[in-house]
Design an enzyme around this catalytic site. Structure first.
Site, PDB file in Angstrom:
ATOM      1  N   LYS A  73      11.834  59.164  62.724  1.00 29.17           N
ATOM      2  CA  LYS A  73      10.877  58.086  62.482  1.00 29.17           C
ATOM      3  C   LYS A  73      10.135  57.773  63.769  1.00 29.17           C
ATOM      4  CE  LYS A  73      10.637  53.369  60.542  1.00 29.17           C
ATOM      5  NZ  LYS A  73      11.417  52.280  59.915  1.00 29.17           N
TER       6      LYS A  73
ATOM      7  N   SER B 183      14.870  49.026  55.132  1.00 28.51           N
ATOM      8  CA  SER B 183      13.858  50.042  55.421  1.00 28.51           C
ATOM      9  C   SER B 183      14.336  51.479  55.299  1.00 28.51           C
ATOM     10  CB  SER B 183      13.286  49.846  56.832  1.00 28.51           C
ATOM     11  OG  SER B 183      12.381  48.780  56.817  1.00 28.51           O
TER      12      SER B 183
ATOM     13  N   SER C 254      10.446  50.663  55.213  1.00 32.29           N
ATOM     14  CA  SER C 254       9.404  51.130  56.117  1.00 32.29           C
ATOM     15  C   SER C 254       9.546  52.600  56.511  1.00 32.29           C
ATOM     16  CB  SER C 254       9.401  50.284  57.398  1.00 32.29           C
ATOM     17  OG  SER C 254      10.599  50.467  58.121  1.00 32.29           O
TER      18      SER C 254
END
Lengths: 452, 532
Positions: free
Chosen positions: A37, A136, A112
């Protein structure tokens, strides 16, 4: 493979290595390709947090979790798209644009960590590092049909992770199978003296020993279904899986007992989460003033820099955070949210027969080993939707976040519209192994059901 | 550099009594209330939460900055033990109760020199509280009552960087060397009533922090900074005995004791006038600055536009625990504090307050210049004095020679005191020569001067300079020569002319060239002339 490679651009990656270095390490992650990420430091690729503010941010080192994974043989493939600074449940708010769902142009991957979830679902990597502050990792995992682990707070180092809300931020792990996630977790779960919230080796040992004692002395699994997190009827697939589990028992020969339990303070979780996370976000994002690094406005003023550098959702949360921390609102909002957080932790502690080694509370003898609940209240978010509705997506994931507990979302079939859906397995602090064992059972059952 | 400081500081007396005594008599009926907030930079070698070393004032800008200091996202604070224990030590030395557990909070505001957008401090649960620093009347001319300054709290926090503005650039230049250096903020109760008392507190605090090697205490270099809270109380109606108290103002960033005194006096008069004229409402609870050039305060901000710092517990940092046993250990190992040294010097050696003050002040200056009081016993003038006093058996002679003669001659030569300039043994030998009448005081000063330039013993120097006190026989020769050379005057003296006797003595002294005690020579001359 869950999905066929499509030429359709899902916007999964923010940057990719042309020639990923193959690690010479013969560690347990040897040969595995890793997506990271875009909130973790990486030496070779920029770390943008999907924000205009950090478009040109090039850290000199790898984040601790990236470095541990590489040392164990994983090779970095690239950085994945996400909501700006991890703020969002849909992966709608990224400076690179939203991440689309692998199955539909009309849907989003969820946030997210949407890029990480989609990369795993599309088999573009063997596992992905994500983050989980209020859901997330678990939400996009659920939407995209992959395994997503939010570990206990304090087990995986946050060193080199761009912060959103530091008392809640956790390094997450995504993979197609529970075993892979567990293998990665075992590599990353190390005490780190560079992270002040990293828990000691002794405490880790105490938690896993407490779990082992309970497991070895009991001939059954005790699973709780918290009624507050089941206000949406469980999907048929989940019902089938749970029925099968009760009927046949666990693969290790243990009986499985199901209990309906209550987590009364869970109804406070969503509000408490948004108050605390926004407060911490307003603080941890105060550093972006264009002075030392990052975006600087033409005028050079701090105000313009922040106005131009942050996206709308980030600015909304900073404003909310500034308000709840202001002298007049602090007691009513921030302190009450902290009280709710403590109440939620106490509620969880009461339910488990595993003791919380952090708070040193007594375990309840007739408590459960794990809790199971649906990960999300709906299918993947629509590209066109009421944005305000996004906050409610976290309603089932925030309780475990606030209580610092391990929670893993494992896919259990598809919903009525054909989208994947996940179920979360939650256990006491530091008892990741309990989570993995139960999640593996569910995973196996789902395979059997699919075959049948 | 060392000696210039001594030259500056030994004779320097803060002229704070002037403000008090010259104050118009009407002013004295208004009670001045003063509280202080002192920021003391700890002299730890490492910053509070990062791995950066602490620079000195002359380091190249931005050469002591870690990624954490520059607030690079992804870095995290790790509390360093050294500054933490220095802060605990300060708390113990100031008689505070150390909290068994303290925690860190964030104080938010935007400024160029604050890269995180917040300062890590201790708002809700500070390191220590409820301390006290006692003062006795007459320790010097300015303190006229026994009182105590209570320490409300001590909090451990980060210092900011520095922002420099130049007229030709729109944006400031930022130096982060100081950013993240450990500070303690010491907040007192409003227990001081005159600027002198406030000055005395700062000086005493400074001497304590220096003695325990926690803070270098140089206000000019900014490692000790004071904010002053002031208000005034006065009776506005003598019939009903109505007492009016003005709102408290805060005067920020005073960087010298002189400014502090002037600023307090300025506000004292402003508040008192307002009460006297029935205009107390014109005083607001403002934050003020001090304009050194114009010698007046100016308004920085009012209560209404005070910054809301949005304090929040720091989610990265856990509470820090300290046991009573650990605190006791710190207490046991604490250096002797200046008050204890003062008591010892006065009681054991019978020194007066003035001499003790000089010794303590010089000692503090020397140790603060050296930076580390422990490693600087060479420049410990108190220890030097005590050794000399014991050897010579005469503390008063010893203190006179150390303070007036030794320090006096050193400062003329621009040399800092160290026990190596004249060892205690050599100094003791010189004092013995005086005590046994082998050298006059006047001649001994010349001997000392020569001793500073060589390693020769006092006796050798004395003989080399030929300044040994003349023997009885030699003195008789001098007397005889005087009478022979000034026969007329001698005759007149014998006839009762007292005036001429002085001339004869002067002549004799000249012949003795400083090697005779004047009164002894006079007695012998008078005896010779039959005047006794």
């Amino acid at each position: 493979m869950l999905f066929k490679q499509t030429p359709r651009l899902l916007n999964v990656w923010t940057s990719k290595l042309a020639n990923p270095a193959v690690s010479s390490s013969k560690g347990s992650l040897s040969g595995l390709g890793m997506a990271v990420k875009d909130v973790f430091w990486t030496k070779e690729l920029p770390t943008t947090a999907a924000s205009k503010m950090l478009r040109s941010f090039h850290p000199e080192k790898d984040a601790e979790c990236v470095s541990l994974a590489r040392a164990a043989g994983a090779s970095l493939l690239g950085k994945t798209n996400c909501d700006e600074f991890g703020m969002g449940s849909s992966n709608r708010y990224s400076d690179f644009g939203p991440v689309l769902h692998p199955l539909s142009n009309e849907r989003l991957a969820g946030g997210s960590s949407g890029g990480s979830a989609a990369a795993v679902a599309l088999n573009e990597c063997d596992f992905a590092l994500s983050t989980d502050t209020g859901g997330s990792t678990r939400l996009p995992a659920s939407y995209c049909g992959v395994v997503g682990l939010k570990p206990s707070y304090g087990l995986i180092s946050r060193y080199g992770m761009i912060p959103y809300a530091e008392s809640l931020d956790c390094v997450g792990i995504m993979a197609q199978e529970v075993d892979t996630a567990a293998k990665v977790f075992n590599v990353l779960s190390q005490y780190d003296d560079k992270d002040p919230t990293s828990e000691s080796i002794e405490l880790r040992k105490a938690a896993s020993e407490a779990y082992r004692r309970v497991r070895d002395s009991s001939d059954c699994w005790r699973i709780g279904l918290p009624e507050e997190l089941f206000n949406h009827a469980p999907s048929e697939a989940l019902s089938v899986a749970i029925d099968a589990l009760i009927r046949t028992g666990a693969s290790n020969g243990k009986r499985v007992k199901l209990y309906q339990v209550s987590l009364p303070s869970a109804r406070l979780a969503l509000n408490a989460y948004y108050v605390l996370a926004s407060a911490e976000a307003s603080s941890s994002l105060a550093r972006y003033d264009g002075m030392q690094y990052g975006y600087r406005s033409e005028s050079g003023s701090v105000q313009d820099t922040r106005e131009e550098g942050f996206g709308e959702e980030v600015k909304r949360r900073i404003k909310l955070g500034n308000y709840v921390l202001s002298a007049d609102a602090f007691d009513n909002y921030y302190l009450n949210a902290q009280r709710a957080r403590s109440a939620i932790t106490r509620d969880f502690d009461r339910l488990f027969r595993l003791s919380n080694v952090r708070s040193e509370t007594e375990a309840s003898i007739d408590g459960v080993d794990v809790l199971i609940h649906p990960t999300a209240v709906s299918g993947p978010p629509l590209v066109r939707s009421q944005e305000e509705g996004d906050y409610a997506q976290d309603i089932l994931t925030t309780p475990a976040s606030l209580a610092s507990l391990p929670a893993l979302s494992v896919p259990v079939g598809r919903d009525s519209e054909g989208f994947p859906q996940g179920v979360s397995v939650v256990s006491q602090w530091g008892c990741e192994q309990a989570v993995f064992e139960v999640a593996r059972e569910l995973e196996m059952l789902m395979k059997e059901i699919l075959v049948a | 550099m060392h000696s210039t400081r001594i030259l500056q500081n030994v004779p320097k007396k803060i002229k704070n009594s002037k403000g008090d005594s010259n104050a118009a008599s009407w002013l004295s009926q208004y009670r001045l209330i003063i509280g202080l907030e002192i920021h003391a930079q700890l002299n730890a070698s490492i910053k509070l939460f990062s791995k950066s070393k602490v620079s000195n004032d002359f380091s190249k800008p931005n050469s002591f900055v870690s990624a954490f200091d520059a607030s690079v996202p992804g870095t995290l604070p790790i509390l360093n033990k050294e500054p933490y224990w220095k802060a605990i030590k300060a708390a113990v030395a100031l008689n505070c109760t150390v909290n068994p557990s303290s925690s860190f909070d964030r104080k938010h505001y935007f400024y160029y020199d604050l890269p995180q957008g917040y300062q890590i401090t201790q708002q809700y649960n500070p390191l220590a509280h409820s301390g006290a620093v006692p003062f006795r009347a007459n320790i010097d001319d300015t303190i006229t009552r026994d009182f105590s300054v209570n320490v409300q709290r001590i909090q451990l926090e980060q210092d900011t960087g520095k922002a420099y503005f130049h007229s030709d650039t729109a944006t400031p230049l930022v130096d982060l060397n100081r950013c993240g250096v450990a500070l303690i903020e010491i907040v007192t109760r409003p227990d001081m009533q005159t600027p002198s008392e406030a000055v005395a507190f700062v000086k005493k605090l400074r001497s304590i922090l220096r003695a325990i090697d926690v803070c270098n205490g140089n206000m000019e270099e900014g490692n000790l900074r004071a904010d002053v809270n002031v208000n005034v109380e006065g009776t506005t109606d003598n019939v009903t005995n109505t007492v009016t108290r003005t709102p408290r103002v805060e005067i920020k960033n005073l960087n010298s004791l002189k400014s502090m005194t002037a600023a307090i006096n300025y506000e004292y008069e402003r508040h008192a006038k307002a009460i006297r004229d029935g205009q107390a409402h014109v005083i607001h609870q403002d934050t003020l600055g001090w304009d050194v050039q114009r010698s007046q305060t100016y308004k920085m901000r009012s209560k209404e536009d005070a910054v809301d710092y949005r304090y929040m517990p720091d989610p990265n940092l856990r509470s820090v625990g300290v046991t009573e046993h650990q605190v006791q250990e710190v207490r046991n190992k604490l250096e002797t504090l200046p008050d204890a040294v003062r008591d010892r010097l006065m009681q054991e050696y019978g020194l007066n307050a003035r001499d003790v003050n000089v010794l303590l002040m010089v000692n503090e200056d020397l140790s603060s210049v050296g930076g580390n009081s422990n490693s600087n016993s060479d420049s410990d003038i108190v220890q030097y004095f005590e050794e000399l006093a014991r050897l010579s058996q005469s503390p008063q002679l010893a203190v006179n020679w150390v303070i007036h003669e030794l320090l006096g001659q050193l400062s003329q030569r621009d040399v800092a005191f160290s026990r190596h300039v004249v060892t205690v043994d050599r100094m003791h030998e010189l004092l013995s020569l005086i005590q046994t009448n082998q050298v006059t005081s006047t001649a001994a000063k010349k001997v000392l001067g020569a001793m500073l330039d060589s390693d020769a013993s006092a006796t050798a120097t004395l003989d080399q300079l030929d300044l040994r006190m003349l023997s009885q026989d030699a003195l008789q020769d001098v007397v005889q020569q005087t009478v022979d050379q000034l026969q007329d005057e001698s005759n007149k003296a014998q006839q009762g002319n007292t005036k001429v006797v002085r001339k004869l003595i002067g002549h004799a002294m000249k012949l003795a060239s400083g090697k005779a005690d004047g009164s002894r020579l006079e007695a012998m001359l008078k005896e010779k002339l039959g005047l006794l």
